[in-house]
Write a protein that holds these residues in place. Structure first.
Motif, PDB file in Angstrom:
ATOM      1  N   GLU A  76      20.836 -13.170  -5.119  1.00  0.00           N
ATOM      2  CA  GLU A  76      21.354 -13.820  -3.993  1.00  0.00           C
ATOM      3  C   GLU A  76      22.725 -13.452  -2.900  1.00  0.00           C
ATOM      4  O   GLU A  76      23.380 -13.052  -3.374  1.00  0.00           O
ATOM      5  CB  GLU A  76      21.474 -15.528  -3.342  1.00  0.00           C
ATOM      6  CG  GLU A  76      20.689 -16.239  -4.994  1.00  0.00           C
ATOM      7  CD  GLU A  76      20.323 -17.706  -4.167  1.00  0.00           C
ATOM      8  OE1 GLU A  76      18.945 -17.776  -3.947  1.00  0.00           O
ATOM      9  OE2 GLU A  76      21.694 -18.142  -4.841  1.00  0.00           O
ATOM     10  N   ILE A  77      22.125 -13.769  -1.378  1.00  0.00           N
ATOM     11  CA  ILE A  77      23.669 -13.544  -0.556  1.00  0.00           C
ATOM     12  C   ILE A  77      23.419 -14.142   0.723  1.00  0.00           C
ATOM     13  O   ILE A  77      23.067 -14.822   1.213  1.00  0.00           O
ATOM     14  CB  ILE A  77      22.698 -11.921   0.072  1.00  0.00           C
ATOM     15  CG1 ILE A  77      23.044 -10.426  -1.043  1.00  0.00           C
ATOM     16  CG2 ILE A  77      24.127 -11.413   1.138  1.00  0.00           C
ATOM     17  CD1 ILE A  77      21.744  -9.009  -0.612  1.00  0.00           C
ATOM     18  N   CYS A  78      24.533 -14.539   1.032  1.00  0.00           N
ATOM     19  CA  CYS A  78      24.941 -15.448   1.922  1.00  0.00           C
ATOM     20  C   CYS A  78      25.820 -15.045   3.061  1.00  0.00           C
ATOM     21  O   CYS A  78      26.484 -14.097   3.192  1.00  0.00           O
ATOM     22  CB  CYS A  78      26.175 -16.289   0.972  1.00  0.00           C
ATOM     23  SG  CYS A  78      26.266 -17.811   2.976  1.00  0.00           S
ATOM     24  N   VAL A  79      24.804 -15.485   4.226  1.00  0.00           N
ATOM     25  CA  VAL A  79      24.678 -14.586   5.851  1.00  0.00           C
ATOM     26  C   VAL A  79      25.392 -15.906   6.246  1.00  0.00           C
ATOM     27  O   VAL A  79      24.959 -17.038   6.351  1.00  0.00           O
ATOM     28  CB  VAL A  79      23.397 -14.420   6.344  1.00  0.00           C
ATOM     29  CG1 VAL A  79      23.753 -13.891   7.157  1.00  0.00           C
ATOM     30  CG2 VAL A  79      22.554 -12.795   5.834  1.00  0.00           C
ATOM     31  N   VAL A  88      26.540 -17.064  -5.421  1.00  0.00           N
ATOM     32  CA  VAL A  88      25.959 -15.851  -4.767  1.00  0.00           C
ATOM     33  C   VAL A  88      26.650 -14.259  -5.025  1.00  0.00           C
ATOM     34  O   VAL A  88      27.583 -14.453  -5.808  1.00  0.00           O
ATOM     35  CB  VAL A  88      26.197 -15.132  -2.767  1.00  0.00           C
ATOM     36  CG1 VAL A  88      24.909 -17.144  -2.146  1.00  0.00           C
ATOM     37  CG2 VAL A  88      27.331 -16.394  -2.700  1.00  0.00           C
ATOM     38  N   ILE A 117      19.125  -8.394   7.982  1.00  0.00           N
ATOM     39  CA  ILE A 117      19.146  -8.188   6.944  1.00  0.00           C
ATOM     40  C   ILE A 117      18.927  -8.461   5.792  1.00  0.00           C
ATOM     41  O   ILE A 117      18.562  -8.446   4.653  1.00  0.00           O
ATOM     42  CB  ILE A 117      20.574  -9.079   7.072  1.00  0.00           C
ATOM     43  CG1 ILE A 117      21.502  -8.352   7.799  1.00  0.00           C
ATOM     44  CG2 ILE A 117      21.072  -9.633   6.067  1.00  0.00           C
ATOM     45  CD1 ILE A 117      23.012  -9.164   8.498  1.00  0.00           C
ATOM     46  N   GLN A 118      17.997  -9.828   6.418  1.00  0.00           N
ATOM     47  CA  GLN A 118      17.426  -9.757   5.406  1.00  0.00           C
ATOM     48  C   GLN A 118      15.644  -9.546   5.379  1.00  0.00           C
ATOM     49  O   GLN A 118      15.608 -10.051   3.792  1.00  0.00           O
ATOM     50  CB  GLN A 118      16.396 -11.721   5.917  1.00  0.00           C
ATOM     51  CG  GLN A 118      15.703 -12.426   5.551  1.00  0.00           C
ATOM     52  CD  GLN A 118      15.144 -13.711   5.503  1.00  0.00           C
ATOM     53  OE1 GLN A 118      15.096 -14.372   7.475  1.00  0.00           O
ATOM     54  NE2 GLN A 118      15.906 -14.738   5.658  1.00  0.00           N
ATOM     55  N   ALA A 177      17.378  -7.736   2.063  1.00  0.00           N
ATOM     56  CA  ALA A 177      17.336  -7.701   1.112  1.00  0.00           C
ATOM     57  C   ALA A 177      15.881  -8.276   0.403  1.00  0.00           C
ATOM     58  O   ALA A 177      16.210  -7.520  -0.977  1.00  0.00           O
ATOM     59  CB  ALA A 177      18.419  -9.306   1.459  1.00  0.00           C
ATOM     60  N   ILE A 230      21.437 -18.646   4.934  1.00  0.00           N
ATOM     61  CA  ILE A 230      21.745 -18.156   5.962  1.00  0.00           C
ATOM     62  C   ILE A 230      22.609 -19.691   5.936  1.00  0.00           C
ATOM     63  O   ILE A 230      22.213 -20.295   6.570  1.00  0.00           O
ATOM     64  CB  ILE A 230      20.606 -18.048   7.316  1.00  0.00           C
ATOM     65  CG1 ILE A 230      20.037 -17.232   7.164  1.00  0.00           C
ATOM     66  CG2 ILE A 230      21.378 -17.860   8.217  1.00  0.00           C
ATOM     67  CD1 ILE A 230      18.933 -16.325   7.201  1.00  0.00           C
ATOM     68  N   ASP A 269      17.591 -12.481  -2.440  1.00  0.00           N
ATOM     69  CA  ASP A 269      16.584 -13.905  -0.881  1.00  0.00           C
ATOM     70  C   ASP A 269      18.564 -13.861  -0.900  1.00  0.00           C
ATOM     71  O   ASP A 269      19.661 -13.832  -0.898  1.00  0.00           O
ATOM     72  CB  ASP A 269      16.853 -14.828  -2.102  1.00  0.00           C
ATOM     73  CG  ASP A 269      15.297 -15.200  -3.059  1.00  0.00           C
ATOM     74  OD1 ASP A 269      14.808 -13.928  -2.145  1.00  0.00           O
ATOM     75  OD2 ASP A 269      15.303 -15.128  -3.537  1.00  0.00           O
ATOM     76  N   THR A 270      17.517 -14.329   0.962  1.00  0.00           N
ATOM     77  CA  THR A 270      19.355 -14.712   1.780  1.00  0.00           C
ATOM     78  C   THR A 270      19.229 -16.208   1.824  1.00  0.00           C
ATOM     79  O   THR A 270      18.456 -16.329   2.481  1.00  0.00           O
ATOM     80  CB  THR A 270      19.268 -14.067   3.073  1.00  0.00           C
ATOM     81  OG1 THR A 270      18.191 -14.124   3.333  1.00  0.00           O
ATOM     82  CG2 THR A 270      19.343 -12.677   2.966  1.00  0.00           C
TER      83      THR A 270
END
Length: 170
Positions: free
Chosen positions: A9-12, A63, A32-33, A36, A45, A42-43
């Motif tokens: 998981e990535i936090c935007v 994340v 970005i999403q 990813a 936001i 998964d993002t």
């Protein structure tokens, strides 16, 4: 950074005003999403205009990466760096930290656009934008003013040029 990429998981992080009012940033976030997801991430936001709220997914190390979109406050950046999670800044770079960033060359691009117009005989060229909205817009304004001053050369006084810049700009 020692955390495994098991979280996937990535936090935007972006400001609400960028997400809601700025077509450019909405497209960046969608890009970005999409990228990813294509890589199996998964993002999450997080939109914040409170200038200080770090999401729980970062506080709890859930994340594997953070992407900031647009300017974030110094306070938020300072706190994000304490978690040891990799950070990439999109369309912003902090002045007081060496930070991985993805930037457009706003100053040079606007300089070139203004220079093109001036080399084709246009002289009443203005700048449209709020230079306090983001660093990108401020960079564009600097490029615009540099081109106007460069092409005017010695033909006009500096005071007169700045008056025209202000008169033609919004």
């Amino acid at each position: 950074y020692n955390q495994s990429i098991a979280s996937m998981e990535i936090c935007v992080i972006t400001k609400k005003r960028y997400f809601n009012d700025n077509y450019f940033y909405a497209n960046v976030i969608c890009g970005i999403q999409a990228r990813a997801v294509g890589m199996g991430f998964d993002t999450l936001i997080h939109t914040d205009d409170n200038e200080g709220e770090v999401p729980n997914c970062i506080r709890t190390h859930k994340v594997s990466g953070i992407i900031t979109v647009g300017e974030v406050s110094r306070q938020v950046m300072d706190e994000l760096l304490t978690f040891g999670i990799p950070i990439v800044c999109a369309d912003y770079t902090p002045y007081d930290h060496l930070q991985d960033s993805v930037l457009t060359d706003n100053k040079y691009g606007t300089y070139n656009a203004t220079a093109y117009l001036m080399s084709n005989g246009f002289r009443k060229i203005g700048f449209f934008g709020d230079i306090h909205y983001s660093l990108s817009i401020k960079d564009r304004y600097w490029g615009y003013t540099e081109a106007v001053l460069h092409f005017a050369g010695e033909s006009a006084g500096e005071k007169e040029l700045y008056r025209k810049i202000i008169d033609y700009s919004v």
